[in-house]
Design a protein around this motif. Structure first.
Motif, mmCIF file in Angstrom:
data_model
loop_
_atom_site.group_PDB
_atom_site.id
_atom_site.type_symbol
_atom_site.label_atom_id
_atom_site.label_comp_id
_atom_site.label_asym_id
_atom_site.label_seq_id
_atom_site.Cartn_x
_atom_site.Cartn_y
_atom_site.Cartn_z
ATOM 1 N N GLU A 1 -22.299 -40.130 31.640
ATOM 2 C CA GLU A 1 -21.294 -40.775 30.786
ATOM 3 C C GLU A 1 -21.693 -42.209 30.470
ATOM 4 O OE1 GLU A 1 -18.876 -39.368 29.372
ATOM 5 O OE2 GLU A 1 -18.387 -37.559 30.494
ATOM 6 N N ILE A 2 -22.261 -42.907 31.459
ATOM 7 C CA ILE A 2 -22.693 -44.290 31.240
ATOM 8 C C ILE A 2 -23.865 -44.322 30.266
ATOM 9 C CG2 ILE A 2 -23.725 -46.302 32.364
ATOM 10 C CD1 ILE A 2 -22.169 -45.499 34.902
ATOM 11 N N ILE A 3 -24.841 -43.437 30.474
ATOM 12 C CA ILE A 3 -26.001 -43.399 29.584
ATOM 13 C C ILE A 3 -25.594 -42.981 28.170
ATOM 14 C CG2 ILE A 3 -28.245 -42.321 29.163
ATOM 15 C CD1 ILE A 3 -28.610 -42.064 32.151
ATOM 16 N N ARG A 4 -24.632 -42.090 28.081
ATOM 17 C CA ARG A 4 -24.126 -41.681 26.758
ATOM 18 C C ARG A 4 -23.582 -42.881 26.001
ATOM 19 N NH1 ARG A 4 -19.739 -37.253 27.168
ATOM 20 N NH2 ARG A 4 -21.486 -35.806 26.954
ATOM 21 N N SER A 5 -22.785 -43.704 26.685
ATOM 22 C CA SER A 5 -22.216 -44.888 26.048
ATOM 23 C C SER A 5 -23.305 -45.852 25.596
ATOM 24 C CB SER A 5 -21.265 -45.584 27.031
ATOM 25 O OG SER A 5 -20.743 -46.770 26.483
ATOM 26 N N VAL A 6 -24.324 -46.042 26.446
ATOM 27 C CA VAL A 6 -25.438 -46.925 26.098
ATOM 28 C C VAL A 6 -26.171 -46.405 24.868
ATOM 29 C CG1 VAL A 6 -27.687 -47.777 26.862
ATOM 30 C CG2 VAL A 6 -25.751 -47.787 28.443
ATOM 31 N N GLY A 7 -26.455 -45.098 24.851
ATOM 32 C CA GLY A 7 -27.185 -44.512 23.732
ATOM 33 C C GLY A 7 -26.432 -44.562 22.425
ATOM 34 N N GLN A 8 -25.142 -44.273 22.492
ATOM 35 C CA GLN A 8 -24.339 -44.302 21.267
ATOM 36 C C GLN A 8 -24.219 -45.720 20.721
ATOM 37 O OE1 GLN A 8 -20.726 -42.351 22.537
ATOM 38 N NE2 GLN A 8 -21.529 -40.319 22.127
ATOM 39 N N LYS A 9 -24.071 -46.709 21.595
ATOM 40 C CA LYS A 9 -24.003 -48.105 21.144
ATOM 41 C C LYS A 9 -25.320 -48.515 20.494
ATOM 42 C CE LYS A 9 -20.557 -49.780 24.468
ATOM 43 N NZ LYS A 9 -20.312 -50.629 25.660
ATOM 44 N N LYS A 10 -26.425 -48.095 21.087
ATOM 45 C CA LYS A 10 -27.735 -48.422 20.535
ATOM 46 C C LYS A 10 -27.892 -47.825 19.145
ATOM 47 C CE LYS A 10 -32.053 -49.922 21.250
ATOM 48 N NZ LYS A 10 -32.420 -51.278 21.677
ATOM 49 N N ARG A 11 -27.522 -46.569 18.994
ATOM 50 C CA ARG A 11 -27.631 -45.908 17.695
ATOM 51 C C ARG A 11 -26.739 -46.582 16.664
ATOM 52 N NH1 ARG A 11 -24.536 -40.615 17.759
ATOM 53 N NH2 ARG A 11 -22.924 -42.221 17.695
ATOM 54 N N ASP A 12 -25.493 -46.883 17.063
ATOM 55 C CA ASP A 12 -24.555 -47.496 16.124
ATOM 56 C C ASP A 12 -25.005 -48.900 15.715
ATOM 57 O OD1 ASP A 12 -23.097 -45.196 16.357
ATOM 58 O OD2 ASP A 12 -21.587 -46.040 17.712
ATOM 59 N N SER A 13 -25.567 -49.662 16.657
ATOM 60 C CA SER A 13 -26.036 -51.005 16.318
ATOM 61 C C SER A 13 -27.237 -50.945 15.389
ATOM 62 C CB SER A 13 -26.396 -51.778 17.589
ATOM 63 O OG SER A 13 -27.537 -51.227 18.226
ATOM 64 N N THR A 14 -28.047 -49.894 15.527
ATOM 65 C CA THR A 14 -29.180 -49.709 14.618
ATOM 66 C C THR A 14 -28.698 -49.482 13.193
ATOM 67 O OG1 THR A 14 -30.569 -48.792 16.364
ATOM 68 C CG2 THR A 14 -31.189 -48.271 14.111
ATOM 69 N N ARG A 15 -27.679 -48.654 13.064
ATOM 70 C CA ARG A 15 -27.160 -48.349 11.737
ATOM 71 C C ARG A 15 -26.508 -49.569 11.090
ATOM 72 N NH1 ARG A 15 -24.425 -42.322 12.749
ATOM 73 N NH2 ARG A 15 -26.383 -41.273 13.268
ATOM 74 N N ALA A 16 -25.977 -50.469 11.914
ATOM 75 C CA ALA A 16 -25.279 -51.631 11.377
ATOM 76 C C ALA A 16 -26.198 -52.837 11.173
ATOM 77 C CB ALA A 16 -24.142 -52.033 12.319
ATOM 78 N N SER A 17 -27.459 -52.715 11.564
ATOM 79 C CA SER A 17 -28.319 -53.893 11.574
ATOM 80 C C SER A 17 -28.971 -54.190 10.221
ATOM 81 C CB SER A 17 -29.431 -53.717 12.612
ATOM 82 O OG SER A 17 -30.271 -52.631 12.251
ATOM 83 N N ASN A 18 -28.965 -53.212 9.292
ATOM 84 C CA ASN A 18 -29.542 -53.413 7.959
ATOM 85 C C ASN A 18 -31.016 -53.787 7.990
ATOM 86 O OD1 ASN A 18 -27.064 -52.963 6.584
ATOM 87 N ND2 ASN A 18 -26.411 -55.020 7.131
ATOM 88 N N THR A 19 -31.764 -53.282 8.976
ATOM 89 C CA THR A 19 -33.202 -53.542 9.012
ATOM 90 C C THR A 19 -33.995 -52.438 8.333
ATOM 91 O OG1 THR A 19 -33.379 -52.476 11.173
ATOM 92 C CG2 THR A 19 -33.027 -54.855 11.139
ATOM 93 N N PHE A 20 -33.247 -51.475 7.740
ATOM 94 C CA PHE A 20 -33.924 -50.384 7.071
ATOM 95 C C PHE A 20 -33.057 -49.929 5.892
ATOM 96 C CE2 PHE A 20 -31.266 -48.830 10.431
ATOM 97 C CZ PHE A 20 -30.574 -47.755 9.885
ATOM 98 N N GLU A 21 -33.633 -49.130 5.037
ATOM 99 C CA GLU A 21 -32.919 -48.643 3.855
ATOM 100 C C GLU A 21 -32.019 -47.465 4.238
ATOM 101 O OE1 GLU A 21 -35.870 -47.787 0.757
ATOM 102 O OE2 GLU A 21 -37.258 -48.662 2.178
ATOM 103 N N LEU A 22 -30.790 -47.468 3.752
ATOM 104 C CA LEU A 22 -29.914 -46.314 3.921
ATOM 105 C C LEU A 22 -29.794 -45.585 2.593
ATOM 106 C CD1 LEU A 22 -27.003 -47.756 6.107
ATOM 107 C CD2 LEU A 22 -28.616 -45.971 6.756
ATOM 108 N N ASN A 23 -29.868 -44.251 2.631
ATOM 109 C CA ASN A 23 -29.797 -43.460 1.400
ATOM 110 C C ASN A 23 -28.716 -42.418 1.525
ATOM 111 O OD1 ASN A 23 -32.365 -43.947 -0.527
ATOM 112 N ND2 ASN A 23 -32.835 -44.475 1.576
#
Length: 310
Positions: free
Chosen positions: A288-310
């Motif tokens: 459960e702890i690792i799940r929270s860490v992984g989901q936060k990492k993924r969500d922060s990646t999507r919000a960081s605007n360091t790549f193109e979203l299509n």
């Protein structure tokens, strides 16, 4: 006959795994002559050679193979007895052995260890980064407590616990940044950079591009995702990386990184451990702890605007 000891079993198990007296002795934190003596005592005890001694690597005899097969069952049973005691004492403490695949470790491991250390200050983590096949073997042999891998593993003796899903991203040269995202059919015509054989992410990338493993292709290989991204930056082709790798790899080379249109190709990252492990409840809590860490990492990646979203 002299009584067989667990120490002798562990020494012989190390020798069987490393197939080298020096490396096995180092893994057991003893001298090579001491380990050699223990093996000779085992052979004298059973009245038959267990090892074929040759340079540079040793081989187990037929009896040696049978011996280690039964011996590992004993060692695993002992490990599970120790875990049963640990599970009854409340909060986890002591050593916990974690395996993790190379396409997750560089991007998530520091956050995982930090979060687990804060929750379980009495735990000492022993980490092994390796490919899925090797991690599964170590789990089955009792050398790991759990592993973070891509699911499914299709191993009936392992419990699978899904952590998070992540999409694949296409990495291409800056010059191609404004071009449409290629379809799988078009990707098949490009020079695709892949991880070496044995990486599950390699097989997943081939599946996305609808390329058969036996189909002859103009493919190039690298030992890590960072190497592949650098090769793309040098104009050598295109590659795929998992979503959690985007922020780190985008900083390492001058490339264009883009997510695929929906429904995008993706993979599921999860935890696995032996179904017989008495720490199953505690490992679920760790999951459960690792799940929270992984989901936060993924969500922060999507919000960081360091790549193109299509």
């Amino acid at each position: 006959m002299k009584n067989l000891t667990l120490k002798q079993l562990r020494y012989f198990d190390a020798l069987a795994r490393y197939q080298h007296f020096g490396r096995a002795a180092e893994a057991c934190s003893i001298s090579q002559p001491a380990l050699s003596l223990q093996v000779k005592e085992l052979e004298a005890m059973f009245g038959t050679p267990l090892v074929e001694r040759s340079a540079p690597r040793i081989r187990l005899t037929t009896v040696g193979e049978d011996f280690i097969s039964k011996g590992r069952q004993i060692l695993l049973a002992v490990e599970e007895l120790e875990d049963l005691v640990r599970a009854s004492k409340g909060p986890l403490s002591g050593r916990l052995r974690l395996g993790i695949i190379p396409t997750v470790a560089p991007y998530l491991l520091p956050e995982i260890l930090l979060a687990l250390s804060e929750r379980y200050p009495g735990l000492e983590f022993e980490v092994r980064e390796s490919m899925t096949k090797s991690l599964i073997e170590d789990l089955s042999g009792g050398l790991l407590d759990f592993a973070v891998v891509a699911l499914p593993t299709s191993e009936p003796k392992l419990r699978e616990f899904a952590l998070f899903e992540e999409e694949f991203a296409l990495v291409r040269s800056k010059e191609d940044a404004k071009k449409p995202i290629p379809s799988p059919k078009l990707l098949k015509t490009m020079r695709l950079l892949l991880l070496e054989e044995g990486h599950c992410f390699r097989d997943q990338a081939l599946s996305v591009c609808q390329i058969s493993k036996v189909q002859p292709r103009q493919l190039m290989e690298g030992s890590s995702l960072s190497t592949l991204v650098q090769m793309v930056g040098a104009g050598m082709g295109v590659t795929l990386i998992p979503e959690i790798a985007i922020n780190l790899e985008a900083r390492s080379s001058d490339v264009s990184i883009v997510l695929f249109p929906k429904p995008a190709p993706k993979r599921t990252i999860g935890m696995v451990w032996r179904t017989t492990n008495p720490l199953s409840v505690q490992l679920t809590q760790i999951g459960e702890i690792i799940r929270s860490v992984g989901q936060k990492k993924r969500d922060s990646t999507r919000a960081s605007n360091t790549f193109e979203l299509n």
